[in-house]
Design an enzyme around this catalytic site. Structure first.
Site, PDB file in Angstrom:
ATOM      1  N   PRO A   2     -65.203 -47.896  15.974  1.00 25.57           N
ATOM      2  CA  PRO A   2     -64.357 -49.066  16.231  1.00 25.57           C
ATOM      3  C   PRO A   2     -63.842 -49.665  14.922  1.00 25.57           C
ATOM      4  CG  PRO A   2     -66.418 -49.208  17.447  1.00 25.57           C
ATOM      5  CD  PRO A   2     -66.550 -48.057  16.518  1.00 25.57           C
ATOM      6  N   GLU A   3     -62.560 -49.949  14.861  1.00 21.92           N
ATOM      7  CA  GLU A   3     -61.999 -50.590  13.684  1.00 21.92           C
ATOM      8  C   GLU A   3     -61.700 -52.060  13.990  1.00 21.92           C
ATOM      9  OE1 GLU A   3     -59.695 -48.818  10.867  1.00 21.92           O
ATOM     10  OE2 GLU A   3     -60.143 -46.742  11.386  1.00 21.92           O
ATOM     11  N   HIS A 109     -78.670 -46.322  27.421  1.00 23.18           N
ATOM     12  CA  HIS A 109     -78.259 -46.792  26.092  1.00 23.18           C
ATOM     13  C   HIS A 109     -77.961 -48.289  26.070  1.00 23.18           C
ATOM     14  CE1 HIS A 109     -78.235 -42.645  24.942  1.00 23.18           C
ATOM     15  NE2 HIS A 109     -77.253 -42.336  25.769  1.00 23.18           N
ATOM     16  N   ARG A 131     -75.563 -43.900  19.885  1.00 19.64           N
ATOM     17  CA  ARG A 131     -75.984 -43.359  18.587  1.00 19.64           C
ATOM     18  C   ARG A 131     -76.771 -44.370  17.750  1.00 19.64           C
ATOM     19  NH1 ARG A 131     -71.049 -40.116  16.001  1.00 19.64           N
ATOM     20  NH2 ARG A 131     -72.713 -39.519  14.576  1.00 19.64           N
TER      21      ARG A 131
END
Ligand SMILES: [Zn+2]
Length: 301
Positions: A2-3, A109, A131
């Site tokens: 994500p930016e 998750h 992750r």
């Protein structure tokens, strides 16, 4: 990953649910993400009211009514989703924002769950991160500037503090490639690989040229530097705009829009025709400092 525009979109998507809401309980399903959660994180945040949401670089900031701020980073694969209504009759599940890379909704998750009581009822804001490169920290709001994650960050690419004159000061005498200089968070905060590639393409500048070539010998700014700064502002503003419209669409369709893919001019377009009118070049990919750079060898010099 994500930016900044995605994080801004997430912030805007979460704000209506989170701002003003009481955290009845912060449920942590493990002790750590990339780093351990702060000491007694659940206890300290449960019972607090959320005043407002903010963003600094790629950090989401959740301001609490006790003077503390939760600092959240999405890492590589982190995302938030909102579930409204009592747990027994969950009616809505939406994920604010849309990312270039697909995100997980797999419950195994789900690592942190904000149980909220807001003006519009009971809801849950769930942090999911397969992750686990994301993390959460907490600091006193008055000490955010010295928080290890936020200390020394350059100006936002969206704000008025980013100017050609400022970047000229930073770049004077620097042999470092332009792309690396733009990725350096001490120069500009929150600018990542995708939008650096896009801004350099838009301003017709080659990613490998030395940063100092945009500055005069006496440290003055140049027209190219001014063009670069306005291009940075434009690509970020366009992406945030696209993010905003995706939020509206998302509520209607609950589908995956992948809008960022449509809006790239050069990123991830290796071998495809350059979109600069009349250029005729082909987008190339090179690796700089271990990361992919996409650019047009014809119109970027
Ligand atoms: Zn071109």
């Amino acid at each position: 990953m994500p930016e900044l525009p995605e994080v801004e979109t997430v912030k805007r998507g979460l704000a209506p649910t989170m701002e003003g809401a009481l955290i009845t309980r912060l449920e942590l399903r493990r002790e750590n993400l990339r780093f351990p959660f702060p000491d007694a994180f659940g206890e300290k945040t449960s019972g607090r009211r959320i005043i407002s949401l903010g963003r600094r670089a790629k950090y989401l900031l959740i301001d609490l009514d006790d003077g503390n701020t939760i600092i959240s980073h999405l890492g590589m694969s982190g995302s938030f989703r909102i579930e409204a209504g009592p747990l027994s009759e969950t009616q809505l599940s939406e994920t604010p924002g849309e990312f270039h890379h697909p995100r997980s909704k797999d419950e195994k998750h789900d690592h942190a769950i904000f149980h909220l009581e807001g003006p519009s009822g009971i809801s849950r804001v769930i942090y999911n991160d397969p992750r686990r490169f994301g993390f959460m920290d907490m600091a006193e709001r008055t000490a955010l500037d010295i928080n290890p994650f936020l200390y020394g960050l350059g100006p936002e690419p969206t704000g008025n503090t980013l100017s050609a004159a400022y970047l000229a000061e930073r770049f004077v005498g620097k042999a470092q490639p332009l792309k690396s200089a733009l990725l350096d968070q001490k120069n500009i905060a929150g600018l990542g690989n995708i939008y650096v590639c896009e801004a350099l393409w838009r301003s017709h500048l080659k990613p490998t040229r030395a940063a100092a070539t945009l500055v005069t010998k006496t440290g003055k700014t140049t027209r190219q530097m001014e063009l670069l700064v306005s291009s940075i502002r434009e690509v970020i503003a366009d992406a945030i705009l696209a993010g905003g419209s995706s939020l509206r669409d998302h509520i209607q369709t609950d589908g995956s829009l992948g809008y960022f893919q449509h809006s790239f001019s050069v990123y991830d377009r290796q071998g495809q025709p350059c979109r600069t009118p009349g250029c005729g070049g082909t987008v190339a990919r090179i690796v700089q400092a271990g990361r992919s750079t996409f650019y047009c060898p014809i119109c970027q010099a």
